[in-house]
Scaffold this motif. Structure first.
Motif, PDB file in Angstrom:
ATOM      1  N   ILE A   1       5.187  -6.769  -0.862  1.00 31.82           N
ATOM      2  CA  ILE A   1       5.366  -7.284   0.493  1.00 31.82           C
ATOM      3  C   ILE A   1       6.706  -8.005   0.589  1.00 31.82           C
ATOM      4  CG2 ILE A   1       2.890  -7.499   0.913  1.00 31.82           C
ATOM      5  CD1 ILE A   1       3.182 -10.504   0.513  1.00 31.82           C
TER       6      ILE A   1
ATOM      7  N   LYS B   1      10.114  -1.788  -3.225  1.00 35.14           N
ATOM      8  CA  LYS B   1       9.324  -0.938  -4.128  1.00 35.14           C
ATOM      9  C   LYS B   1      10.171  -0.388  -5.270  1.00 35.14           C
ATOM     10  CE  LYS B   1       7.928   1.976  -1.052  1.00 35.14           C
ATOM     11  NZ  LYS B   1       8.608   1.363   0.116  1.00 35.14           N
TER      12      LYS B   1
ATOM     13  N   ASN C   1      10.437  -2.867   1.221  1.00 35.22           N
ATOM     14  CA  ASN C   1       9.910  -4.157   0.775  1.00 35.22           C
ATOM     15  C   ASN C   1      10.318  -4.488  -0.650  1.00 35.22           C
ATOM     16  OD1 ASN C   1       8.664  -4.302   3.231  1.00 35.22           O
ATOM     17  ND2 ASN C   1       6.611  -3.842   2.490  1.00 35.22           N
TER      18      ASN C   1
ATOM     19  N   VAL D   1       0.895  -3.433  -4.586  1.00 41.66           N
ATOM     20  CA  VAL D   1       1.491  -3.502  -3.253  1.00 41.66           C
ATOM     21  C   VAL D   1       2.624  -4.519  -3.257  1.00 41.66           C
ATOM     22  CG1 VAL D   1       1.107  -4.243  -0.865  1.00 41.66           C
ATOM     23  CG2 VAL D   1      -0.537  -2.744  -1.991  1.00 41.66           C
TER      24      VAL D   1
ATOM     25  N   ASN E   1       3.115  -0.094  -0.104  1.00 41.78           N
ATOM     26  CA  ASN E   1       3.039  -1.240   0.797  1.00 41.78           C
ATOM     27  C   ASN E   1       2.130  -0.908   1.965  1.00 41.78           C
ATOM     28  OD1 ASN E   1       4.632   0.401   2.462  1.00 41.78           O
ATOM     29  ND2 ASN E   1       6.524  -0.615   1.854  1.00 41.78           N
TER      30      ASN E   1
END
Length: 331
Positions: A164, A63, A61, A162, A55
């Motif tokens: 979020i 992961k 977030n 990534v 991230n």
């Protein structure tokens, strides 16, 4: 909410005092990234494809559910996969540390232990991710997933994903310490996929949904569906969460029709001790996350249960991610 988080997410005046430090952080991190990109600092190829799940901000977030999703996907493809992690919160005597069945969260950190227990996958932790990857390659891993490490440019990568937080997004949009970001949002244009967790995805983002499983009794491992649990214990419950965004867990419980009394959030990776549970009543169930449970099985009260969640993508997003892995990682 901690004062620093008020600066990040509620535009507290403290952010202005921290802004000079954020400018310094930007200069130093930009120079470091340029040094690797230009070859001034050496980066290392693990010898097998590396998928980064990271991230651009601090805090949880989502992961770990994505790492587990990818591990299972690759295992279904017949790929021998391994996971590397910094092992935040762990305190091993030496590194790299290979996680085993009897490895404790105090040694390896809560997330690596959770991943290993869920997937039975080769998992190696330590501050030197290159050394971790070398250990995984020695163990026969064909693909490595790096849990976090987007900014660890010393390790070359094949794919960058990534995650979020869909609710918090990027906070005030500033870099640390005045804001919650390690890199600016423009970095997302350079990665291979952006997955939104916890709210509606925007633009080209993939949508991650956290699907609750059966409740698990921490001490015994007994499982009950939510309906079975509420029939046996009622809907009134206590709750705690030591994750990046505790409110997300409490919202999940509320969506399952639990009526929570004074849910208590701890900082991410909180190291639980027995006295943490003295403030909770023994007369109502105490619900927690799976990440919390791996740290306190030995001293949890008998009324403690955890709720595991699985990351789920819709069919179109799942196909897109699978195709990305097939074309970029496995070819």
């Amino acid at each position: 909410m901690r004062l620093i988080e008020q600066a990040w997410y509620q535009n507290h005046w403290l952010r202005w005092l921290l802004l000079p430090l954020s400018l310094l952080f930007w200069v130093l991190s930009s120079l470091r990234k340029w040094a690797y990109a230009s070859g001034l600092k050496k980066s290392f190829n693990a010898g097998v494809p590396v998928i980064i799940v990271g991230n651009i901000g601090v805090g949880g977030n989502g992961k770990t559910p994505v790492v587990i999703y990818l591990v299972k996907l690759l295992q279904q493809m017949g790929i021998t996969v391994g996971v590397t992690s910094r092992g935040y919160g762990g305190n091993a005597e030496s590194y790299p540390l290979t996680v085993e069945a009897d490895t404790r969260a105090e040694q390896a950190g809560d997330e690596p232990v959770l991943i290993y227990q869920r997937c039975q996958v080769a998992t190696v932790i330590g501050p030197d991710r290159v050394a971790n990857c070398q250990r995984l390659v020695e163990q026969g891993c064909q693909v490595i997933i790096s849990d976090d490490g987007l900014q660890h440019y010393r390790l070359q990568r094949t794919l960058e994903i990534v995650i979020i937080d869909g609710q918090r997004r990027f906070g005030n949009g500033w870099l640390l310490p005045a804001g919650p970001l390690r890199e600016l949002p423009s970095r997302l244009k350079q990665v291979d996929a952006v997955i939104c967790n916890g709210a509606e995805a925007q633009g080209d983002e993939l949508q991650l949904t956290l699907q609750p499983g059966h409740l698990v009794h921490v001490a015994s491992g007994k499982t009950l569906s939510v309906d079975e649990f509420q029939q046996a214990h009622g809907k009134q419950a206590q709750a705690l969460a030591g994750i990046g965004n505790p409110q997300r867990f409490f919202d999940t419980l509320a969506a399952l029709d639990f009526q929570l009394h004074n849910p208590l959030g701890f900082v991410d990776h909180h190291k639980f001790i027995a006295t943490d549970f003295e403030q909770f009543s023994s007369q109502q169930p105490l619900l927690m996350t799976e990440k919390d449970a791996v740290k306190c099985r030995e001293f949890c009260p008998q009324n403690a249960w955890y709720l595991p969640v699985d990351g789920v993508l819709n069919e179109a997003d799942a196909q897109h991610l699978t195709q990305l892995i097939n074309t970029r990682v496995l070819n």
